[in-house]
Scaffold this motif. Structure first.
Motif, mmCIF file in Angstrom:
data_model
loop_
_atom_site.group_PDB
_atom_site.id
_atom_site.type_symbol
_atom_site.label_atom_id
_atom_site.label_comp_id
_atom_site.label_asym_id
_atom_site.label_seq_id
_atom_site.Cartn_x
_atom_site.Cartn_y
_atom_site.Cartn_z
ATOM 1 N N PRO A 517 9.598 -50.281 51.372
ATOM 2 C CA PRO A 517 8.423 -49.696 52.045
ATOM 3 C C PRO A 517 7.106 -50.390 51.712
ATOM 4 O O PRO A 517 6.160 -50.331 52.512
ATOM 5 C CB PRO A 517 8.424 -48.243 51.547
ATOM 6 C CG PRO A 517 9.828 -47.983 51.110
ATOM 7 C CD PRO A 517 10.317 -49.292 50.575
ATOM 8 N N ASP A 518 7.004 -51.045 50.568
ATOM 9 C CA ASP A 518 5.747 -51.663 50.144
ATOM 10 C C ASP A 518 5.605 -53.120 50.557
ATOM 11 O O ASP A 518 4.614 -53.770 50.200
ATOM 12 C CB ASP A 518 5.607 -51.565 48.616
ATOM 13 C CG ASP A 518 5.564 -50.116 48.139
ATOM 14 O OD1 ASP A 518 4.992 -49.282 48.875
ATOM 15 O OD2 ASP A 518 6.118 -49.825 47.063
ATOM 16 N N ILE A 519 6.582 -53.634 51.265
ATOM 17 C CA ILE A 519 6.567 -55.067 51.593
ATOM 18 C C ILE A 519 5.436 -55.399 52.562
ATOM 19 O O ILE A 519 5.091 -54.607 53.448
ATOM 20 C CB ILE A 519 7.927 -55.509 52.180
ATOM 21 C CG1 ILE A 519 8.019 -57.038 52.175
ATOM 22 C CG2 ILE A 519 8.123 -54.965 53.598
ATOM 23 C CD1 ILE A 519 9.419 -57.553 52.424
ATOM 24 N N ARG A 520 4.814 -56.552 52.385
ATOM 25 C CA ARG A 520 3.804 -57.046 53.312
ATOM 26 C C ARG A 520 4.491 -57.961 54.332
ATOM 27 O O ARG A 520 5.406 -58.709 53.976
ATOM 28 C CB ARG A 520 2.715 -57.804 52.568
ATOM 29 C CG ARG A 520 1.891 -56.918 51.649
ATOM 30 C CD ARG A 520 0.654 -57.628 51.183
ATOM 31 N NE ARG A 520 -0.200 -56.740 50.403
ATOM 32 C CZ ARG A 520 -1.428 -57.059 50.023
ATOM 33 N NH1 ARG A 520 -1.935 -58.238 50.333
ATOM 34 N NH2 ARG A 520 -2.151 -56.206 49.322
ATOM 35 N N GLU A 537 1.619 -51.506 67.155
ATOM 36 C CA GLU A 537 2.788 -50.874 66.540
ATOM 37 C C GLU A 537 2.829 -51.094 65.031
ATOM 38 O O GLU A 537 3.822 -50.789 64.376
ATOM 39 C CB GLU A 537 4.066 -51.425 67.196
ATOM 40 C CG GLU A 537 4.169 -51.067 68.678
ATOM 41 C CD GLU A 537 5.429 -51.645 69.330
ATOM 42 O OE1 GLU A 537 6.203 -52.330 68.615
ATOM 43 O OE2 GLU A 537 5.637 -51.418 70.522
ATOM 44 N N ARG A 538 1.735 -51.686 64.499
ATOM 45 C CA ARG A 538 1.591 -51.917 63.061
ATOM 46 C C ARG A 538 2.769 -52.710 62.481
ATOM 47 O O ARG A 538 3.417 -52.288 61.533
ATOM 48 C CB ARG A 538 1.430 -50.582 62.333
ATOM 49 C CG ARG A 538 0.183 -49.830 62.771
ATOM 50 C CD ARG A 538 -0.036 -48.575 61.966
ATOM 51 N NE ARG A 538 -1.265 -47.912 62.405
ATOM 52 C CZ ARG A 538 -1.729 -46.775 61.863
ATOM 53 N NH1 ARG A 538 -1.062 -46.201 60.873
ATOM 54 N NH2 ARG A 538 -2.841 -46.225 62.316
ATOM 55 N N MET A 539 3.003 -53.851 63.128
ATOM 56 C CA MET A 539 4.104 -54.717 62.696
ATOM 57 C C MET A 539 3.679 -55.678 61.594
ATOM 58 O O MET A 539 4.429 -56.583 61.237
ATOM 59 C CB MET A 539 4.636 -55.511 63.899
ATOM 60 C CG MET A 539 5.367 -54.651 64.913
ATOM 61 S SD MET A 539 6.929 -54.039 64.243
ATOM 62 C CE MET A 539 7.358 -52.797 65.452
ATOM 63 N N GLY A 540 2.485 -55.513 61.050
ATOM 64 C CA GLY A 540 2.014 -56.396 59.997
ATOM 65 C C GLY A 540 0.895 -57.292 60.490
ATOM 66 O O GLY A 540 0.309 -57.078 61.557
#
Length: 569
Positions: A517-520, A537-540
């Motif tokens: 969950p914490d991955i960038r 969609e907040r894909m990074g």
């Protein structure tokens, strides 16, 4: 004064109706090629109304063949083919063999000769590059690994077909075809030796002299600054080399034009040559497909419906199934096999050229050409539906793990990281998806800064090379959980998606965030619309190639203007 305007009439009718029917086909979400063939059927002698001059149309079609083959040569890349050689080369050759045998078996059942069956089977075995490229571009997967496999596969098919076009006239008398112009006392071996010798001399001349001379001429013309002279030089090279290859070396226009494109590709101006010649190539390609449509007899759909369905079954199911099994046996995933199968479920321009040659050599009956044309029109029309079906099939295979396991790679050692991989490299590392031009540069930068990373790449050959170089790498599609698990995504600090295949980005991101969950996450994309959707969609962190290029150039311009002015003008 009376003027013979049959040439103008034929061109005007072909281009005009080609435009109308091509537009209609496009609106129906079909390849425009279907519309061009329909225009030809309407202009042909088998339908009522105006009939175009078939002889003139045939000569215009010959120019179309030259320019299409020139375009194939101009875009032919040994590097791209080399990258997927281990699947495209054996796969395409074996698939051509399998489809040819199917076609020969069908022709034998109908009572055709061996030569007729051979030409018929070969015509059914080769797919249309034009149709494939458009289908891949529309789906945004042309630059993906699976897209490169499909394109490489068709390049091999094109090369095999070019070789067949060269050899078929030489072996036609032995297959019961037209022996006009052949030496009655010459054996098959002697005939083949002479033909291959002529080809070898021509190829040698083009590689030794042509690859230096013609790019040099192109450069000299470009220095004049005249766009029309540059375009004229490109077209003159295509048609002129094709003509000389036939007149002096006795080989086909098609092969001559193909090598004209290949030698001009050596020039730094190859991209410009492709762009400048594209409108004329497209126009004559339309004339080619219209002239092919003029040869079609629609009555065969009513008189021989079972034969048409049998031909369609070989094109859509027979050779596609053979390709699917071959890709899986070559230890590539079912997703790649589905992409290649859908790509090959149609036939096009090379099939028409083979059919015309087979009839001119009196190997194949006229009925064969109509059956090939019927199979082409129907398979091209159905091809978008077949591509659309690959998505549900992928999801179905994903849900049926036991069935998918039967089709996927058996115990692939490259699908798992070696046990010897140091644990320090598998904690806080970067998981780099894709090792193409962008991924390679990112990896080089990570190496310089001593940052550990694991590469997830679909190309097994690249993974093998990386492992030999001491890089942690795993083969497979990162949209599959097993691949990211093997890359130790749960302990990774960052996921960098550098592959141009953005179709599966959402799956990769969802899997990564579920396991970590914490991955960038950093994502590469091609256009603003796609980038905006991924951001919403907040894909990074999303990077657009053109946007970053513009930002970099703008920063340099602004930095330059901030420097003290020297006072010069």
């Amino acid at each position: 004064m009376h003027h013979d305007v049959s040439l103008i009439t034929t061109i005007a009718a072909a281009l005009g109706l080609g435009l109308v029917f091509g537009f209609i086909a496009n609106r129906l979400k079909l390849p425009a090629l279907v519309g061009y063939l329909a225009a030809g059927i309407l202009l042909g002698p088998t339908t009522p109304g105006f009939v175009a001059d078939a002889h003139l149309a045939g000569q215009l079609a010959e120019i179309g063949v030259m320019l299409m083959m020139f375009g194939v040569g101009l875009h032919f890349s040994l590097d791209d083919l080399w990258e997927v050689r281990k699947v495209a080369l054996p796969g395409a050759i074996l698939q051509i063999g399998a489809a040819t045998v199917m076609g020969m078996g069908l022709a034998h059942w109908w009572g055709w000769s061996l030569g007729g069956g051979l030409v018929f089977g070969l015509a059914l075995s080769v797919a249309s590059t034009v149709v494939l490229l458009r289908a891949l571009e529309e789906r945004g997967v042309l630059e993906s690994f699976n897209g490169r496999i499909a394109v490489g596969w068709l390049v091999v098919e094109d090369l095999v077909t070019v070789l067949v076009l060269v050899l078929l006239p030489a072996v036609a008398p032995s297959l019961g075809g037209d022996a006009t112009g052949a030496d009655p006392d010459a054996s098959l071996v002697k005939t083949l030796a002479i033909t291959l010798g002529q080809v070898a001399i021509f190829v040698g001349f083009m590689l030794v002299v042509g690859r230096k001379l013609f790019p040099w001429i192109l450069w000299q013309v470009a220095r004049t600054g005249s766009r029309e002279l540059f375009t004229l030089c490109v077209i003159a090279a295509a048609v002129g080399i094709a003509y000389v290859s036939t007149a002096l070396f006795g080989i086909s226009f098609a092969l001559g034009a193909f090598f004209a494109g290949m030698v001009l590709r050596e020039s730094e101006l190859a991209h410009r040559a492709a762009q400048e010649s594209l409108p004329l190539r497209d126009a004559f390609a339309v004339l080619f497909f219209v002239s092919v449509g003029m040869l079609f007899e629609p009555s065969i759909l009513i008189e021989q419906p079972l034969r048409v369905l049998a031909v369609l079954a070989i094109i859509v199911f027979g050779k596609s199934l053979a390709a699917f099994l071959l890709v899986v046996l070559l230890r590539y995933p079912a997703r790649s096999a589905l992409m290649v199968s859908a790509s090959l479920a149609q036939i096009g321009e090379f099939s028409f050229i083979l059919a015309a040659l087979g009839i001119s050599l009196k190997l194949m009956p006229q009925e064969g050409q109509s059956l090939i044309l019927a199979g082409a029109i129907l398979s091209i029309t159905l091809n978008p539906l077949i591509f659309a079906a690959t998505g549900p099939l992928e999801r179905w295979l994903g849900k049926n793990r036991m069935l998918a396991a039967k089709f996927d790679r058996p115990a692939d050692p490259l699908a798992e990281l070696p046990m010897t991989t140091a644990p320090t490299k598998l904690a806080g590392q970067v998981v780099l998806v894709g090792y193409g031009r962008v991924g390679r540069r990112i990896a080089e930068t990570l190496n310089k800064h001593g940052i550990h990373y694991v590469v997830a790449e679909q190309n097994r050959e690249k993974v093998d090379q990386l492992r030999h170089a001491g890089v942690a790498a795993v083969a497979g599609n990162a949209a599959e959980p097993a691949v990211l698990i093997q890359a130790h995504i749960a302990k990774a600090r960052m996921l960098v998606i550098a592959t141009p295949d953005t179709f599966h980005v959402r799956s990769m991101v969802e899997i990564a965030r579920t396991l970590n969950p914490d991955i960038r996450i950093v994502v590469r994309t091609h256009n603003d619309e796609e980038a905006e959707l991924l951001r919403s969609e907040r894909m990074g962190k999303v990077y657009v190639g053109e946007e970053e290029l513009a930002n970099g150039m703008t920063d340099y311009v602004l930095a330059t203007f901030k420097e003290p002015h020297s006072g010069g003008h």
